[in-house]
Write a protein that holds these residues in place. Structure first.
Motif, PDB file in Angstrom:
ATOM      1  N   LEU A  13       4.846  -4.897  -2.118  1.00 11.86           N
ATOM      2  CA  LEU A  13       4.089  -5.470  -3.234  1.00 11.86           C
ATOM      3  C   LEU A  13       3.294  -4.399  -3.984  1.00 11.86           C
ATOM      4  N   LYS A  14       2.721  -3.466  -3.255  1.00 11.81           N
ATOM      5  CA  LYS A  14       1.955  -2.385  -3.886  1.00 11.81           C
ATOM      6  C   LYS A  14       2.881  -1.459  -4.681  1.00 11.81           C
ATOM      7  N   TYR A  15       4.013  -1.113  -4.086  1.00 13.42           N
ATOM      8  CA  TYR A  15       4.953  -0.199  -4.734  1.00 13.42           C
ATOM      9  C   TYR A  15       5.531  -0.814  -6.005  1.00 13.42           C
ATOM     10  N   MET A  16       5.838  -2.113  -5.959  1.00  5.75           N
ATOM     11  CA  MET A  16       6.424  -2.788  -7.110  1.00  5.75           C
ATOM     12  C   MET A  16       5.354  -3.342  -8.060  1.00  5.75           C
ATOM     13  N   GLU A  17       4.086  -3.123  -7.718  1.00  4.99           N
ATOM     14  CA  GLU A  17       2.939  -3.550  -8.527  1.00  4.99           C
ATOM     15  C   GLU A  17       2.998  -5.043  -8.850  1.00  4.99           C
ATOM     16  N   GLY A  19       1.370  -8.836  -8.225  1.00  7.35           N
ATOM     17  CA  GLY A  19       0.220  -9.630  -7.830  1.00  7.35           C
ATOM     18  C   GLY A  19      -1.049  -8.819  -7.629  1.00  7.35           C
ATOM     19  N   PRO A  20      -2.005  -9.419  -6.909  1.00  9.63           N
ATOM     20  CA  PRO A  20      -3.293  -8.755  -6.697  1.00  9.63           C
ATOM     21  C   PRO A  20      -3.206  -7.544  -5.764  1.00  9.63           C
ATOM     22  N   VAL A  21      -2.107  -7.415  -5.043  1.00  5.86           N
ATOM     23  CA  VAL A  21      -1.946  -6.266  -4.136  1.00  5.86           C
ATOM     24  C   VAL A  21      -1.849  -4.966  -4.933  1.00  5.86           C
ATOM     25  N   ALA A  22      -1.363  -5.051  -6.151  1.00  7.02           N
ATOM     26  CA  ALA A  22      -1.213  -3.851  -6.989  1.00  7.02           C
ATOM     27  C   ALA A  22      -2.544  -3.168  -7.261  1.00  7.02           C
ATOM     28  N   THR A  23      -3.623  -3.935  -7.250  1.00  6.49           N
ATOM     29  CA  THR A  23      -4.937  -3.350  -7.557  1.00  6.49           C
ATOM     30  C   THR A  23      -5.673  -2.858  -6.312  1.00  6.49           C
ATOM     31  N   LEU A  24      -5.142  -3.164  -5.135  1.00  3.79           N
ATOM     32  CA  LEU A  24      -5.799  -2.751  -3.895  1.00  3.79           C
ATOM     33  C   LEU A  24      -5.631  -1.257  -3.653  1.00  3.79           C
ATOM     34  N   SER A  25      -6.543  -0.710  -2.891  1.00  2.95           N
ATOM     35  CA  SER A  25      -6.471   0.700  -2.505  1.00  2.95           C
ATOM     36  C   SER A  25      -5.319   0.898  -1.512  1.00  2.95           C
ATOM     37  N   TRP A  27      -5.447   2.625   1.094  1.00  2.00           N
ATOM     38  CA  TRP A  27      -5.993   2.535   2.459  1.00  2.00           C
ATOM     39  C   TRP A  27      -5.905   1.113   2.996  1.00  2.00           C
ATOM     40  N   ILE A  28      -6.191   0.151   2.145  1.00  2.00           N
ATOM     41  CA  ILE A  28      -6.132  -1.249   2.552  1.00  2.00           C
ATOM     42  C   ILE A  28      -4.687  -1.683   2.776  1.00  2.00           C
ATOM     43  N   VAL A  29      -3.799  -1.223   1.910  1.00  3.02           N
ATOM     44  CA  VAL A  29      -2.388  -1.596   2.015  1.00  3.02           C
ATOM     45  C   VAL A  29      -1.760  -1.020   3.289  1.00  3.02           C
ATOM     46  N   LEU A  30      -2.153   0.178   3.671  1.00  2.57           N
ATOM     47  CA  LEU A  30      -1.564   0.833   4.843  1.00  2.57           C
ATOM     48  C   LEU A  30      -2.285   0.497   6.152  1.00  2.57           C
ATOM     49  N   SER A  31      -3.407  -0.207   6.078  1.00  2.00           N
ATOM     50  CA  SER A  31      -4.173  -0.505   7.293  1.00  2.00           C
ATOM     51  C   SER A  31      -3.430  -1.364   8.329  1.00  2.00           C
ATOM     52  N   PRO A  32      -2.522  -2.281   7.942  1.00  2.00           N
ATOM     53  CA  PRO A  32      -1.795  -3.021   8.984  1.00  2.00           C
ATOM     54  C   PRO A  32      -0.966  -2.121   9.908  1.00  2.00           C
ATOM     55  N   PHE A  33      -0.497  -0.994   9.391  1.00  2.00           N
ATOM     56  CA  PHE A  33       0.252  -0.068  10.246  1.00  2.00           C
ATOM     57  C   PHE A  33      -0.656   0.561  11.306  1.00  2.00           C
TER      58      PHE A  33
END
Length: 81
Positions: A13-17, A19-25, A27-33
């Motif tokens: 979702l972040k890579y394809m920009e 929804g709201p995930v596109a605006t997240l940092s 660090w937040i996107v990679l934290s589940p790993f």
């Protein structure tokens, strides 16, 4: 495993920009790993993984014994139901 699925979904979702995930940092996107790594470290250190493996093997063994007893006609009436 759930942390990995959430992480992959968030990463896409972040890579394809989308929804709201596109605006997240990032660090937040990679934290589940990082949470997945922490979970696996805890599970291995505490013995949780080994206990689950032993329980699974015990159930498989009991099922095999019950199946063989049933084939020989030795299964108790309580377990036939």
């Amino acid at each position: 495993m759930y942390f990995l699925l959430i992480g992959v979904a968030a990463l896409l979702l972040k890579y394809m920009e989308i929804g709201p995930v596109a605006t997240l940092s990032w660090w937040i996107v990679l934290s589940p790993f990082a949470l997945a790594v922490a979970w696996w470290a805890w599970a291995d250190k505490s013995g949780y993984t080994k206990r689950r493996e032993i329980d699974k093997m015990a159930k498989r063994k009991q099922h095999r014994i019950d199946r063989q007893r049933d084939a020989m006609g030795m299964l108790s009436a309580k377990k036939r139901k």
